[in-house]
Each structure stands twice: as C-alpha cells, then as structure tokens.
Design a protein around this motif. Structure first.
Motif, PDB file in Angstrom:
ATOM      1  N   SER A 455       0.854  -1.187   0.000  1.00  7.63           N
ATOM      2  CA  SER A 455       0.000   0.000   0.000  1.00  7.63           C
ATOM      3  C   SER A 455       0.889   1.236   0.000  1.00  7.63           C
ATOM      4  CB  SER A 455      -0.931   0.013   1.213  1.00  7.63           C
ATOM      5  OG  SER A 455      -0.177   0.017   2.410  1.00  7.63           O
ATOM      6  N   LYS A 456       0.364   2.312  -0.519  1.00  7.53           N
ATOM      7  CA  LYS A 456       1.157   3.520  -0.709  1.00  7.53           C
ATOM      8  C   LYS A 456       1.641   4.095   0.614  1.00  7.53           C
ATOM      9  CE  LYS A 456       0.856   8.026  -2.984  1.00  7.53           C
ATOM     10  NZ  LYS A 456      -0.026   8.913  -3.761  1.00  7.53           N
ATOM     11  N   ASP A 457       0.802   4.102   1.617  1.00  2.00           N
ATOM     12  CA  ASP A 457       1.206   4.704   2.885  1.00  2.00           C
ATOM     13  C   ASP A 457       2.357   3.944   3.526  1.00  2.00           C
ATOM     14  OD1 ASP A 457      -0.646   2.574   3.272  1.00  2.00           O
ATOM     15  OD2 ASP A 457      -0.887   3.198   5.360  1.00  2.00           O
ATOM     16  N   LEU A 458       2.348   2.607   3.404  1.00  2.00           N
ATOM     17  CA  LEU A 458       3.442   1.822   3.981  1.00  2.00           C
ATOM     18  C   LEU A 458       4.717   1.957   3.161  1.00  2.00           C
ATOM     19  CD1 LEU A 458       1.705  -1.469   5.178  1.00  2.00           C
ATOM     20  CD2 LEU A 458       2.327   0.557   6.498  1.00  2.00           C
ATOM     21  N   ILE A 459       4.576   2.072   1.854  1.00  2.00           N
ATOM     22  CA  ILE A 459       5.764   2.275   1.012  1.00  2.00           C
ATOM     23  C   ILE A 459       6.406   3.615   1.338  1.00  2.00           C
ATOM     24  CG2 ILE A 459       6.595   2.521  -1.348  1.00  2.00           C
ATOM     25  CD1 ILE A 459       4.363   0.627  -2.225  1.00  2.00           C
ATOM     26  N   LEU A 460       5.594   4.626   1.567  1.00  2.00           N
ATOM     27  CA  LEU A 460       6.129   5.940   1.939  1.00  2.00           C
ATOM     28  C   LEU A 460       6.817   5.880   3.300  1.00  2.00           C
ATOM     29  CD1 LEU A 460       3.217   8.249   0.716  1.00  2.00           C
ATOM     30  CD2 LEU A 460       5.545   8.174  -0.203  1.00  2.00           C
ATOM     31  N   GLN A 461       6.250   5.113   4.226  1.00  2.77           N
ATOM     32  CA  GLN A 461       6.897   4.958   5.527  1.00  2.77           C
ATOM     33  C   GLN A 461       8.216   4.209   5.391  1.00  2.77           C
ATOM     34  OE1 GLN A 461       4.343   3.555   8.732  1.00  2.77           O
ATOM     35  NE2 GLN A 461       2.548   4.418   7.693  1.00  2.77           N
ATOM     36  N   LEU A 462       8.221   3.195   4.525  1.00  2.25           N
ATOM     37  CA  LEU A 462       9.456   2.460   4.269  1.00  2.25           C
ATOM     38  C   LEU A 462      10.504   3.388   3.670  1.00  2.25           C
ATOM     39  CD1 LEU A 462      11.066  -0.202   4.055  1.00  2.25           C
ATOM     40  CD2 LEU A 462       9.985  -0.560   1.823  1.00  2.25           C
ATOM     41  N   LEU A 463      10.102   4.218   2.740  1.00  3.52           N
ATOM     42  CA  LEU A 463      11.027   5.160   2.120  1.00  3.52           C
ATOM     43  C   LEU A 463      11.565   6.150   3.147  1.00  3.52           C
ATOM     44  CD1 LEU A 463      12.444   6.397  -0.307  1.00  3.52           C
ATOM     45  CD2 LEU A 463      10.320   7.619  -0.853  1.00  3.52           C
ATOM     46  N   GLU A 464      10.699   6.596   4.038  1.00  2.00           N
ATOM     47  CA  GLU A 464      11.131   7.531   5.079  1.00  2.00           C
ATOM     48  C   GLU A 464      12.195   6.895   5.976  1.00  2.00           C
ATOM     49  OE1 GLU A 464       9.182  10.083   8.806  1.00  2.00           O
ATOM     50  OE2 GLU A 464       7.924   8.796   7.553  1.00  2.00           O
ATOM     51  N   LEU A 465      11.967   5.630   6.351  1.00  2.00           N
ATOM     52  CA  LEU A 465      12.944   4.912   7.164  1.00  2.00           C
ATOM     53  C   LEU A 465      14.246   4.718   6.389  1.00  2.00           C
ATOM     54  CD1 LEU A 465      13.833   3.246   9.634  1.00  2.00           C
ATOM     55  CD2 LEU A 465      12.671   1.268   8.604  1.00  2.00           C
ATOM     56  N   GLN A 466      14.125   4.352   5.130  1.00  2.00           N
ATOM     57  CA  GLN A 466      15.302   4.144   4.292  1.00  2.00           C
ATOM     58  C   GLN A 466      16.128   5.429   4.202  1.00  2.00           C
ATOM     59  OE1 GLN A 466      14.599   2.383   0.378  1.00  2.00           O
ATOM     60  NE2 GLN A 466      16.055   3.826  -0.514  1.00  2.00           N
ATOM     61  N   GLN A 467      15.489   6.549   3.961  1.00  3.41           N
ATOM     62  CA  GLN A 467      16.199   7.819   3.830  1.00  3.41           C
ATOM     63  C   GLN A 467      16.818   8.249   5.151  1.00  3.41           C
ATOM     64  OE1 GLN A 467      13.021  10.189   2.159  1.00  3.41           O
ATOM     65  NE2 GLN A 467      13.662   9.774   0.050  1.00  3.41           N
ATOM     66  N   LYS A 468      16.161   7.913   6.254  1.00  8.90           N
ATOM     67  CA  LYS A 468      16.720   8.236   7.563  1.00  8.90           C
ATOM     68  C   LYS A 468      18.014   7.459   7.785  1.00  8.90           C
ATOM     69  CE  LYS A 468      15.348   8.640  12.418  1.00  8.90           C
ATOM     70  NZ  LYS A 468      14.254   8.414  13.399  1.00  8.90           N
ATOM     71  N   ILE A 469      18.012   6.203   7.370  1.00 10.24           N
ATOM     72  CA  ILE A 469      19.224   5.386   7.507  1.00 10.24           C
ATOM     73  C   ILE A 469      20.301   5.876   6.558  1.00 10.24           C
ATOM     74  CG2 ILE A 469      20.159   3.057   7.219  1.00 10.24           C
ATOM     75  CD1 ILE A 469      17.393   1.998   8.092  1.00 10.24           C
ATOM     76  N   GLN A 470      19.909   6.222   5.331  1.00 12.95           N
ATOM     77  CA  GLN A 470      20.884   6.715   4.365  1.00 12.95           C
ATOM     78  C   GLN A 470      21.537   8.010   4.822  1.00 12.95           C
ATOM     79  OE1 GLN A 470      18.069   6.454   0.953  1.00 12.95           O
ATOM     80  NE2 GLN A 470      19.763   5.478  -0.136  1.00 12.95           N
ATOM     81  N   ALA A 471      20.857   8.742   5.686  1.00 10.36           N
ATOM     82  CA  ALA A 471      21.375  10.037   6.138  1.00 10.36           C
ATOM     83  C   ALA A 471      22.300   9.919   7.342  1.00 10.36           C
ATOM     84  CB  ALA A 471      20.202  10.960   6.473  1.00 10.36           C
ATOM     85  N   ILE A 472      22.647   8.703   7.769  1.00  9.84           N
ATOM     86  CA  ILE A 472      23.538   8.524   8.927  1.00  9.84           C
ATOM     87  C   ILE A 472      24.867   9.230   8.673  1.00  9.84           C
ATOM     88  CG2 ILE A 472      24.945   6.817  10.154  1.00  9.84           C
ATOM     89  CD1 ILE A 472      22.633   4.876   9.929  1.00  9.84           C
ATOM     90  N   GLU A 473      25.284  10.020   9.643  1.00 10.21           N
ATOM     91  CA  GLU A 473      26.572  10.700   9.597  1.00 10.21           C
ATOM     92  C   GLU A 473      27.189  10.686  10.989  1.00 10.21           C
ATOM     93  OE1 GLU A 473      26.052  13.958   5.957  1.00 10.21           O
ATOM     94  OE2 GLU A 473      26.100  14.645   8.041  1.00 10.21           O
ATOM     95  N   PHE A 474      28.517  10.642  11.038  1.00 13.02           N
ATOM     96  CA  PHE A 474      29.215  10.659  12.318  1.00 13.02           C
ATOM     97  C   PHE A 474      30.668  11.053  12.065  1.00 13.02           C
ATOM     98  CE2 PHE A 474      29.306   6.449  10.479  1.00 13.02           C
ATOM     99  CZ  PHE A 474      30.634   6.065  10.567  1.00 13.02           C
ATOM    100  N   TRP A 475      31.289  11.551  13.100  1.00 15.87           N
ATOM    101  CA  TRP A 475      32.695  11.935  12.976  1.00 15.87           C
ATOM    102  C   TRP A 475      33.576  10.688  13.113  1.00 15.87           C
ATOM    103  CZ3 TRP A 475      35.606  15.678  11.203  1.00 15.87           C
ATOM    104  CH2 TRP A 475      36.968  15.681  11.508  1.00 15.87           C
ATOM    105  N   SER A 476      34.481  10.529  12.171  1.00 15.69           N
ATOM    106  CA  SER A 476      35.356   9.365  12.163  1.00 15.69           C
ATOM    107  C   SER A 476      36.796   9.802  12.412  1.00 15.69           C
ATOM    108  CB  SER A 476      35.263   8.634  10.815  1.00 15.69           C
ATOM    109  OG  SER A 476      36.284   7.668  10.702  1.00 15.69           O
ATOM    110  N   GLU A 477      37.368   9.302  13.508  1.00 11.66           N
ATOM    111  CA  GLU A 477      38.772   9.589  13.785  1.00 11.66           C
ATOM    112  C   GLU A 477      39.672   8.917  12.754  1.00 11.66           C
ATOM    113  OE1 GLU A 477      39.935  11.596  15.930  1.00 11.66           O
ATOM    114  OE2 GLU A 477      38.128  12.033  17.105  1.00 11.66           O
TER     115      GLU A 477
END
Length: 1317
Positions: A455-477
């Motif tokens: 369903s469209k609403d669940l696909i959009l939620q999946l995409l939101e989760l995917q983009q949140k994970i893709q946006a992971i950033e952190f400082w690397s020594e």
C-alpha cells in the motif's frame, strides 16, 4: 453544353471510382507496399528511449534495392535477399538504418543464439521491408505530417498477420536465451509485465509493438493466425508463414545452432541423477536397529552362558558359595607363598609402593612447611598469570571454528585476497500483519490482488525509514572527517568515487528511484477505447515482472531501474509470495550493502560504527508507537555482538554456579561431630582454597599460553574452569575424606599422617589427572581451532590443578588440621572452643550409608543381573540413537533467547525466496584468452556443451538435488556478446582525439564507425589473445546502459583479476545462487554438492592442453567456512574421542602395574558413558557439532573421575571375592565420587539452566547434566556390578604384603604387651 459538361463530370467520377478500386486492389497484392520511407518522429510518443521515426503511408510497388542499399538490406534482413538486381523491398535506406539501430539493441541480448536473433529480425524485416508488405500489414492509424514542405501521412499504428507456425517457433527459439549477468532469461526483458514465466508468443510480440514501453516507435497489432483459421484474414491478405528456424538449427547465413543453455533442443542427452540412496534397511526395517538388536541379544546370550558356566564350575569344584552365588575361596585366608605371585601382581605392587612412598614423603614435606609452600605456589601462579596481559581473545567466528589450513579457510583467504571480502549485509524484513488485502482494477493488468502490505502509505513509511538510515553521519577519527554511507557502501557502478545515490540499496521504493514524486505520480491512459487513471500500482506490477526495464508501458513513462543504476530484482525487494505473485507479498525487504574490510583496516572501525548507528535507528524505530510495521533486522556485526553480549550477561550465571559449588564443597567437607563444634569442623577455608586452586590453575594455564601466543576464546573462559572444578573437587573430596576417616597411628605426627594419607590416595588422583591431561593434550590434535585451544587449555589446567593440589592444597590442609586440632573456628581462627575433638575418626554420612545399605542392595544376585541387562540395553539403544543424531548447529542456537536475531532468522526462513549467492572461483593456470579456453567456460553459441557455466546450468535443472537455483553469471559470455559486431557495445573511435581507442555505445555512431571485431559467417565471435587482452579492461570498465546492456562495470569489474605485467588471469569468479537453505544440514549438503560440481569442472578443465595441473575451480560463499566442519566432524569426533580414550587405558594400565584387565574395564565403561551420552543427545534434541564435541571430550575427562578411582580401589582390595571387593570399593570410593564429582557438578549445572544463551542452555546445561547423570549411573551402579563379574582377580602380591604388614603389627603389639608385662 450543359449536357456535355454533366457527362464529363460523370466520366471523371467514374474514372476516380475505378482508379480507387484499382488502387484498393493493389494494396493487398504481392509486390506492393503499404509504407515507404520515414516521416520523422512519432508525434504520439513522448519520452521514447530510442529513435521513434515512423514510416510514411505509401501504397505502391516494391522498389528494387541496389548498391549500398542492397548491401545494407543483405546485412540487416538477409532473409529478404534474392540476389543483387533481383531483390525488391518496401523500405528505404534510411528505414533500414533505423531498423538496424533498433535490432542492435535486441541483438545485444539475443546474439548469443543466432537462430533466435535471425527469427527476431525476420519478424521485423517482414513488416518493415517485405516486398509483399501489403499482404501482411493493414494500416490502422495515420497522422498528417509535413516533411520538407510536403504533406504526408505518418503511420503510427498498423496490424500485421502472422501464422502461428511462424510465431510459435520464433518464440520457442528465443524463450530460453539467457542473460549471463543475471542468470535470468532475455525474454523477461522483452515481454513487459508478464516476465519470463507467463510470456507467450502473442505477449512477446505485443511488447515489440507497444510504443508505450519507450522502445517501439509505433503501435503494431500482431494478429497470430493458426493455419486452420486462415479465413479470418481479410481478403487479399495472408498470414505470413515464412521459413523459421528452430534454436537447434543453423541459420542460412552460416550461424551455428544455439547452445544448450539457450536452447533445450541443443542439449546432449544428460541422464537425470539417480535416486537418492535410501536409508539402510534390512527387510524394510531400519538396518541399524536390526544390528543393534542382534548385538544386544548376542551379548545378553553370552552373559547368560557366562552365568551358567560359573554356576556349573562352582558345583563341580564344590566350593562354598555365598548368598550372592560368589565363590568363597578359603585358601585366600591362608598365607600366600611367594611362588604363587605372578609378574603382573609384582609389577602392580611395585608401582603402588613406589608411588605411595614417593607421595608419602612428598606430602610430609609439604605439610611440614605449609606457609613456604603456599607462598611459593602463589609466586609461581602470579608469575605465569602475568602472561594474560599478552593473551589474545578470539571472537571472530571464522577464526574460532575454521582451521587456518582448512580447505574452506584457504578458499576464503584466496577469494578475499583477490576479490576483497564478501560485502557486508545490513537488512530489514518488514511486515504489516492484520492489514486487509484488496483488489486493484488496472487498465493494463486487469483485476489484481494486493496484500495489505503493498500500500502507498506503507511504502512511503518504508522510504522515510530508508532515507533516515541513508542520512547517517558521524565523525570518524580514522578518516578524520564526517563519515557517511557513501564512505563505506558498496557502489557497483561507481566504486571509485561514489555519491550517496551510487550506494547499492535494494528496496521496493527503488522502483520509483526513491522519489515521493514518482510514488504520487498519476496519469490518464486509454487502452482499447477505455480511459482510466494509472498510478504507482501499475508501475509496481510492471517492474516486478520486468525489473530490467528502463521505462514502463504505462502513461507514467517511469524507469524500473534503481537510483544507483542497477536493477532491483523482486526477490530482493519483497518476500513471502508464492509462484511469483509479487503483489501478494507479505514482507518488504530493505538491504544496505556495505564494503567489507580486513579487521586491521582503519575503515573496518568506520563500517562497524555505521552499523552500530544503523542498529540504533532501527531499534528506536521499532520502539516508536506510531510504527505500523512488525519487522526483523540485522547488521553484519549482529552475530558477533549478540554472542559477546550474552557472554557478558551470562557471566553472573557462571559466577553463581561456581558460588553454589563452593558452598556445597565448604559444607560437604565438614565433619560435624557435634553442634558446638560446627564452626570448628567446617571446611570453609579448605573449600575456598580448593576453589582458588582451580581458579589459579586456569589463570596459570591462560598466562602460560598468553606468553606462548596461543589465543583464548570465550568458550574456554566459561568451560575450562567448570571442567577443572569437576576434576579438582573430586580429588579434594577423596583426599579430605580419607584424612577424616583415617586414625593417626601411635607416635605419628600430624604431618606424617597427612603424608601417609596422601601416599594412599595420590596414586588414584595421579591416575585420573594424568589420564585427563594426556587425553586433552591428544585432543589438541583436532583441526578445529575452538576444540584445539580448548583441549590445550584444559590439559594444562588439569595438570597444574593436580600440581597445586599436591603442593598448596596439602599445605592448606595441614594448616587447617592444626587449626582443627587446636579447636579453633574455621575462618575466625583466633576463636577457640573448649569442646574436645572426638576420639574416633569421623566416617561421615555417606560412607556408612554406602557400606550398610547401598552396596549390599546393589550387589545382591538379582540386582546385579538386572543392572547388567538394563545397562547393556541402554548401550545398544544408544548405538542406534547415535547413528541418528543430527549433525550441525543452526545459527539460531548461537543467539540468546531474547536476541532480535532470532526473529530475523525466523523471517529470513519464512519470507526470503532465494538462497545465498555462491561463487565458482578459478585459480591461476588456465588460459582464458585461447579459443579452447573461452569455449571451455562459456555457454553461448559455439561453446562446449559441458563447459564450466553449462555444467552449473545442468545442476540448476535439479535444484532439489544440487541446491542450485540460478545459473552462474559469466563474464566470458557477456564479454563475447559485448564484442559481437551485431551489437554496438564495442566500437573504435575513428575520428577525434581518441582515435583508435575504445568507444562506448553512448557516443555518436559518426565518431565510431569501426567495430572491435569483424562479422563472422557462423555467428561465433572469439577474440585472439591480443584482442582479448586489449578489450577485456574496456569491457570491465564499461557501464551498462540501454544502448549496451552488456557492459561489465558493476557485474564483472571485480570478478576478474589479471596480472599487471603479463595480462594472465590469475583469478576469476562466476556467481550463481543457492536455493533457500533453512538449516545447517541443508547448508552442509549444499556445500558438499557444490564442491563435487566444482571438482568435476576442475578435472575437465585440467585435461585441456596448457592448463596448470594445480589449476582449480572451487565454490565459495560466506557461509561455507562455518559449515565445512560438518563434512568431517563425525570422523574427526571419532578420532578425537579415540585419542582421548587411549591414554585412559594406557595410564590406567601403567599406574596399576600393567593391569590390562583393569585398564580394559575402565575403558569399556568410559566408552559406554560416551556412547550413551550421544544417544541421549538424540533424544533430547542436542545436535552434534563442535560445541558438542568439546563437551564429549569433557565427558571423557569427567568419566575418568567416575570410573578410575573405583577401578583402582577394586584392583587393590584384598577381600576374598569380587563381590566383596566391589562392595568395599563402592563404599570407600563410591561415597567420595558421589560427593566429589556428582554432587559438585549437579548444583552448578542446574544453575546454568537460567542462562539466556541457548548454547549454554543446550550444550552446557543439558549436555553436562546428561554427562554427570550418566557418569554417576555408570560409576556408581554399573561399574561395581561389572567389576563383580569381570573384574581382575585378587592381587596376591598386595595380599601377601598386607599379610606381612599385619603380621608385623601383631608382632609389634605382642612385644609391647610382653614389655609391659
């Protein structure tokens, strides 16, 4: 005048009608065209991926083609060639150029099968250029256009009539043509929404004539007419039924028949695999059961015969029998003459006297200097323990369970060194149970069932989760910058400098390029006169059935390719469907693929940090009350993390277990003669000392191996102390209880008494400890690292524990004896009591119980027979059960009961529709650049019928036997297709600054007029060695696109490793897929079958001239290194246990003075305990694996404790009959063994039942409980009875020595009495 004018007008009208009639007749006659030349681009098509030029409506006679026009026709449509000057066609030169360009795209995937490519071109040549065009096509729609000031009609739709005889054979010739890069069928990309499975001739041709797919320039309505329905064809027209080729036929132009992989009719007769061997049966009954039953009754019969023989012999000799039917030989009460003593008896006595006197002297010295001994022991322990600072703790499962020189490990190292480690997988499997399914009425696909998940609403939620994970950033020594996904991700099409969108993320939103706008897109579409709205559902249906499409057939005109440029196969996006009914999928699959790095690579820490943040985000998302998903997840690091977590969390359980054991020992060692002396008679300090000695022995062992450089593991930290405690506690009990029961002799000091007691029991302690230590040292010959290191640590720990018992514990007991003699409290030794100690030694609670009740009841006539029969039955039944024990370790069991990984494994088995990828890797020594070398590997036209890839293809035809689901991708096949001049993949710049260099398909044809390879008459394209080495790097670096889907970048750029100097290929790989594998048995069988297949391929390729005899093809996937052990673990386990059993026999024989019978009885009892343990494993669902093997090796060690003390006590007893000696041994040693081994282990084992880790619950609680109970049953029930029947005869040398000592004592007493008188 008016009349003439009227007649003239009528004449013109009649002439016009006649002309129309004549012209109308001409449009469906042989030799006439319906279309000719081009009228520009199709104005009704937008977003076309290719040239959309359409023909002009032009009824007229077919034109003669000559010169370059004829040459081009002969090249593009050879089936229309009638010879120069005799050839007519209905297409202009420009039309032929457009047709050639269009066919080139299809030839890129079909050229590997010449007859298919010929038939495919035949279809389009007939409709475009046939001189009888008017007979086969009927124009249905035109649009007026202005071409250079001339008004013309552009044809945008027409009907064509084709006989099913022609269409069906054409379709069959193409339906099995493969795309080597994916292992799928080319027809899947040419059948639109139906994919390969549902594709038919009609659907295949309909897709070719559908302008909405972005590939067809106009709409073609293919009417397929069966021969018997020719009347349905309009008047004047005929259903085209020209010559068509089967895929196993050569083409008129000389092209060879297609290969077996692309054409079933070309396959040689390959016999199907024979039936699987059935279970071993005898007359339809389990054969092992029959044999075990026969064995049981045979041994039972021999035992009964033995009993009868004893009875008969007893009657014949007229000897007196006791109530248990045992002989009582009165001569034993007489003085034994030295001539009656055998060499064996003398050797036994000498051994006991030597060991006894040595340990007596040693014990006396240790007892006289207790503080010095304790301080010296502490110093030595501390010195060795400092080595723990250098100790390396192994947590990597590969290093733990796979030997460095094992085949799987060597293959993994070779693969990782040449192709980099297998990429890291971070994955979510999401479901939405309870959501109702629904029906979507699509204008294109009809009524389609959708699960509630899609369903469209669940696909959009999946995409939101995917983009949140893709946006992971952190400082690397390590990188000294802010790190993100692009720094660690697997980017197949841009590996050198990837952006975030280049990262391989496989998910359903990728069908929409991760775009919310695309998901929300809608458009009106007219189909068969009906106009309806199309949306994301139509696009989804199309893409899951045609994932390689660059444009769908809906009015949305969207691509199915992911944003990183690669296809997303439906089995990687959704799961839980049946029969490729993807819209009914019950799970979303979201996968992030990351590069893998060696553990010493700085980026390894970066990728682990990214994965830890991935897990944090997912856990937070799972805990969010607004989440609509129920899901499982994992990161590459999850397995190791969870194992380490449960080890830490279960550490208190082990501490509690040791605490319970300590409490028991402290209480059980006490004498407790009266309530007032409880604190004096308790042995808290002695018990604590015994526990500390165990701990010190383990620390010393770990420190020593830390200095040596042998790594440890968590299983050693958990199990070795437990084992040493079981062994050490037994020795402590035997020593302390013997001291408590002993009465100090006249004139004997306390220290001398301790030395004398030690001299009597230390040989037995040495027997057990030495047997176990040698047993474990031999167990270290195992090839499994975990078993090997465990055996080494256990062996040294047991040995050091014995040495510390002979030193520190003797000293500690001496100090405690002084305290007790001084009536001081235990622990609070400054406090004294006035109550005097008892005058007689304390016999304890168990010894009288065993002597008065247990031993007589056990060793009565009826009980002995029952015990022998019951234990014999248990042994034979366990042999049967042992043959049916499951081999393996399911990865779920390595996780704690509360681990999130358990749900992931459940979802993986439930929803995943494809197994793990497996690579067939080639080593150095094979000439891929030779003609024979290429043919021995490839599977297209001209290749060997039993080539490398073809044999893998044969295996996939029997997936239930081979566990192979998808054929191997082949860089050799795609390289050959890429070189084929029939496609535009490989061209050479003929102008500009790059003249002479490789020209990609995206460049204009005017800049690259030269093909890399010339046309061949038979369609078989093979480069020579120079061309091979020249063009291979260009192929591997060529990014695939619509113009050239055969480019090797992404699919093969890491699959080929060539020598930088010679160009020789030193390593390459071919990727296939296993079927879904559910448990360790299937993983192990899949590995075995894959190796057999690879060996078959290796032998065939080695037979080729010039191939190195060391050349090899081997299968590799990330799981093989864990499951290889199960191919040989049964044999290895038998060898290890045999090596452990051997020293128990030898040491027992030696320390008992070459008493072979005692050693043999000892060995048989331990074998029975081990066999019965495996039998109970089968009943209790405990699989046999490396962890089980460690415990079985431990079982041998613990069994020595249950058995050897009893056997030695029986062998040295001087009572007259076997039954009496068995009673004596049971009473003396049985009580110590029960208190010291059984009751020491059981409380600690029971505590382990509360551990979270399933490995501990199953393989330490269950298995150790079984080992302890069976050891106790055999040591305290079976062995006394066994010895009472078959034990060694009375040792007359020991009896003589006892009689001498008794005589000396009597003489001494008489002298004392005489002196007093």
């Amino acid at each position: 005048m008016g009349v003439h004018r009227r007649r003239w007008d009528n004449t013109i009208t009649l002439l016009a009608i006649a002309a129309c009639l004549v012209f109308s007749d001409a449009q469906h006659e042989p030799g006439f065209c319906s279309m000719y030349d081009e009228c520009g681009k199709n104005p009704t098509v937008s977003g076309s991926l290719l040239n959309s030029n359409v023909p002009c409506k032009n009824y007229g006679a077919a034109r003669q083609v000559v010169g370059v026009h004829y040459n081009l026709l002969k090249q593009v449509c050879p089936m229309l060639d009638r010879g120069e000057g005799q050839t007519f066609a209905c297409c202009s030169y420009q039309q032929l150029m457009s047709l050639q360009s269009s066919l080139t795209l299809s030839k890129a995937v079909l050229v590997r099968c010449p007859s298919c490519a010929y038939n495919f071109a035949h279809v389009h040549c007939v409709t475009t250029c046939s001189p009888n065009q008017s007979q086969t096509i009927n124009i249905t729609r035109t649009i007026p256009v202005n071409i250079s000031g001339t008004e013309k009609e552009a044809v945008v739709a027409y009907q064509t009539y084709i006989s099913t005889d022609f269409s069906d054979v054409s379709f069959r010739s193409c339906k099995n043509v493969r795309i080597p890069a994916t292992g799928g069928f080319a027809i899947a990309t040419m059948c639109g929404r139906y994919g390969a499975k549902l594709c038919t001739a009609q659907r295949w041709l309909d897709f070719q004539g559908d302008s909405s797919n972005g590939l067809a320039p106009l709409d073609i309505d293919f009417r397929l007419i069966p021969p018997e329905q020719s009347a349905d064809v309009p008047a004047g027209m005929v259903a085209y039924a020209g010559m068509v080729l089967g895929c196993n036929e050569t083409t008129p132009t000389g092209g060879k028949e297609c290969s077996c992989q692309d054409c079933e009719d070309s396959c040689p007769p390959v016999p199907p695999p024979g039936p699987l061997p059935g279970p071993f049966t005898i007359r339809d009954v389990d054969g092992v059961l029959v044999i075990c039953s026969i064995l049981f009754f045979f041994i039972l019969l021999m035992f009964l015969v033995y009993l009868i023989a004893i009875c008969c012999d007893g009657k014949k000799s007229k000897r007196r029998k006791d109530k248990n039917a045992n002989e009582v030989d009165h001569t034993l009460n007489l003085t034994v003459h030295p001539s009656e003593i055998t060499c064996t008896d003398k050797a036994s006595l000498a051994t006991q006297e030597f060991l006894g006197s040595m340990f007596q002297s040693w014990g006396t010295v240790m007892a006289r200097h207790p503080l010095k001994v304790i301080f010296a022991s502490v110093f030595v322990v501390a010195a060795f323990s400092t080595g723990m600072m250098n100790m390396e703790l192994t947590t990597d499962p590969v290093q733990l369970w796979s030997a460095p020189n094992s085949r799987a490990r060597r293959e993994k190292d070779f693969h990782d060194a040449n192709f980099a480690p297998f990429f890291r997988t971070n994955q979510l499997i999401l479901t939405a149970p309870g959501r109702p399914s629904y029906i979507y009425d699509s204008i294109l696909f009809g009524r389609t069932y959708f699960s509630g998940l899609i369903s469209k609403d669940l696909i959009l939620q999946l995409l939101e989760l995917q983009q949140k994970i893709q946006a992971i950033e952190f400082w690397s020594e390590e990188l000294n910058k802010t790190a993100s996904l692009k720094d660690v991700c697997y980017a197949p099409l841009n590996p050198t400098n990837p952006s975030l969108t280049d990262c391989a993320v496989n998910s359903l939103p990728q069908y929409f390029q991760n775009s919310v706008e695309n998901l929300n897109a809608k458009a009106n579409m007219t189909e068969l006169g009906v106009t309806k709205e199309v949306d994301w559902r139509d696009h989804f249906i199309y893409c899951v059935n045609s994932p390689l499409s660059f444009q769908d057939i809906t009015a949305l005109d969207m691509s199915c390719m992911s944003d990183y440029g690669g296809p997303v196969f439906p089995f990687l996006a959704v799961g839980g469907y049946e029969d490729e009914d993807f819209t009914n999928a019950e799970a979303f699959i979201l996968t992030f693929s990351l590069n893998n790095y060696a553990r010493d690579d700085p980026k390894f820490k970066v990728v682990e940090k990214w994965e830890s943040m991935f897990l944090e985000i997912v856990k937070d998302y799972q805990n969010d009350p607004n989440t609509n998903f129920t899901f499982a997840y994992m990161a590459e690091r999850s397995l190791e993390d969870e194992i380490n977590r449960t080890t830490v969390e279960d550490f208190p359980i082990f501490m509690i277990s040791y605490g319970v054991i300590f409490l028991y020992i402290a209480i059980a060692l006490g004498e407790y003669t009266s309530f007032k002396r409880i604190l004096v008679d308790s042995k808290i300090v002695v018990g604590l000392g015994g526990i500390l000695i165990v701990g010190c022995s383990v620390l010393t062992s770990m420190g020593f191996y830390g200095w040596v450089g042998i790594p440890s593991s968590l299983i050693i930290v958990q199990v070795v102390p437990f084992l040493v405690l079981a062994v050490g506690a037994d020795n402590i009990f035997i020593f302390v209880l013997e001291y408590q029961r002993d009465e100090r002799r006249s004139g004997e000091t306390r220290e001398e008494q301790i030395g004398r007691v030690l001299g009597s029991v230390a040989p037995s302690m040495l027997l057990c400890s030495l047997s176990e230590s040698v047993c474990f040292f031999l167990g270290a010959l195992s090839t499994m690292p975990a078993v090997k290191t465990f055996a080494l640590y256990a062996a040294l720990s047991v040995l050091i524990d014995f040495l510390l018992q002979m030193t520190a514990f003797v000293a500690l007991l001496s100090l405690d004896a002084r305290r007790q003699d001084a009536n001081r409290y235990d622990v609070a030794c400054c406090v004294r009591v006035k109550n005097p100690p008892p005058s007689k030694p304390n016999q304890g609670f168990l010894f009288p119980l065993m002597k008065k009740y247990y031993a007589p009841a056990l060793l009565c006539g009826f009980s002995r027979i029952v015990v022998m029969v019951v234990f014999l039955f248990m042994f034979c039944a366990s042999i049967f059960l042992m043959c049916h024990v499951k081999v393996g370790l399911d990865q779920e069991l390595s996780m704690p009961t509360d681990s999130y990984m358990l749900r992931y494994f459940e979802y993986l088995n439930k929803y995943f529709e494809v197994g793990v990828p497996t690579y067939f890797v080639t080593t150095k020594g094979f000439n891929f650049s030779s003609l024979a070398g290429m043919n021995a590997v490839c599977s297209s036209v001209g290749c060997d019928q039993f080539s490398l890839t073809q044999k893998i293809q044969y295996a996939t035809e029997y997936p239930e036997r081979s566990y192979m689901a998808i054929p191997a991708s082949s860089w050799v096949d795609d390289f050959i297709d890429w070189l084929n001049p029939g496609s535009r993949c490989c061209r050479i710049y003929t102008s500009g600054p790059n003249t002479g260099k490789f020209c990609p398909a995206s460049e204009s044809a005017f800049l690259c007029l030269r093909r890399c390879m010339p046309l061949t008459e038979d369609g078989v394209v093979r480069p020579n060695e120079t061309e091979f080495n020249t063009f291979l790097p260009s192929f591997l670096g060529n990014r695939p696109d619509l113009q050239c889907p055969k480019g090797g970048l992404g699919a093969y750029d890491t699959a080929v490793v060539a020598d930088n100097v010679t160009g020789e290929i030193v390593a390459s790989r071919f990727m296939a897929y296993h079927t879904p594998l559910k448990n360790s048995q299937e993983y192990t069988t899949a590995l075995k079958i894959a190796r057999e297949l690879a060996h078959n391929i290796t032998m065939a390729m080695r037979d080729m001239n010039g191939t190195d005899p060391d050349f090899e093809v081997f299968p590799y996937t990330v799981t093989y290194v864990f499951y290889e052990q199960y191919l040989s673990i049964v044999y290895e386990g038998l060898v290890n246990i045999a090596l452990c059993l051997l020293p128990t026999f030898i040491v027992c024989c030696i320390l008992l003075g070459m008493d072979l019978l005692s050693g043999l009885l000892n060995l048989l009892t331990i074998v029975m305990i081990t066999v019965d343990t495996v039998g109970v494993m089968t009943l209790w669902g405990i699989d046999y694996n490396a962890v089980s093997l460690i415990n079985l090796v431990t079982a041998v060690g613990i069994s020595v404790e249950f058995v050897s003390h009893m056997t030695r006590s029986f062998a040295l007893s001087t009572l007259p009959t076997r039954v009496e000696r068995a009673k004596d041994a049971t009473a003396k040693m049985g009580s110590a063994v029960f208190a010291g081994v059984a009751m020491t282990n059981l409380p600690g084992i029971i505590v382990l039942a509360f551990a979270k880790a399933q490995l501990i619950q199953i393989f330490f609680f269950r298995l150790n409980l079984v080992i302890t109970l069976l050891g106790m049953a055999h040591g305290l029930i079976f062995l006394p009875v066994f010895l009472s029947y078959f034990g060694p005869p009375l040792n007359k040398a020991v009896l003589l020595e006892a009689q001498k000592k008794k005589a000396q004592e009597m003489e001494s007493r008489n002298k004392t009495l005489t002196t007093k008188l």
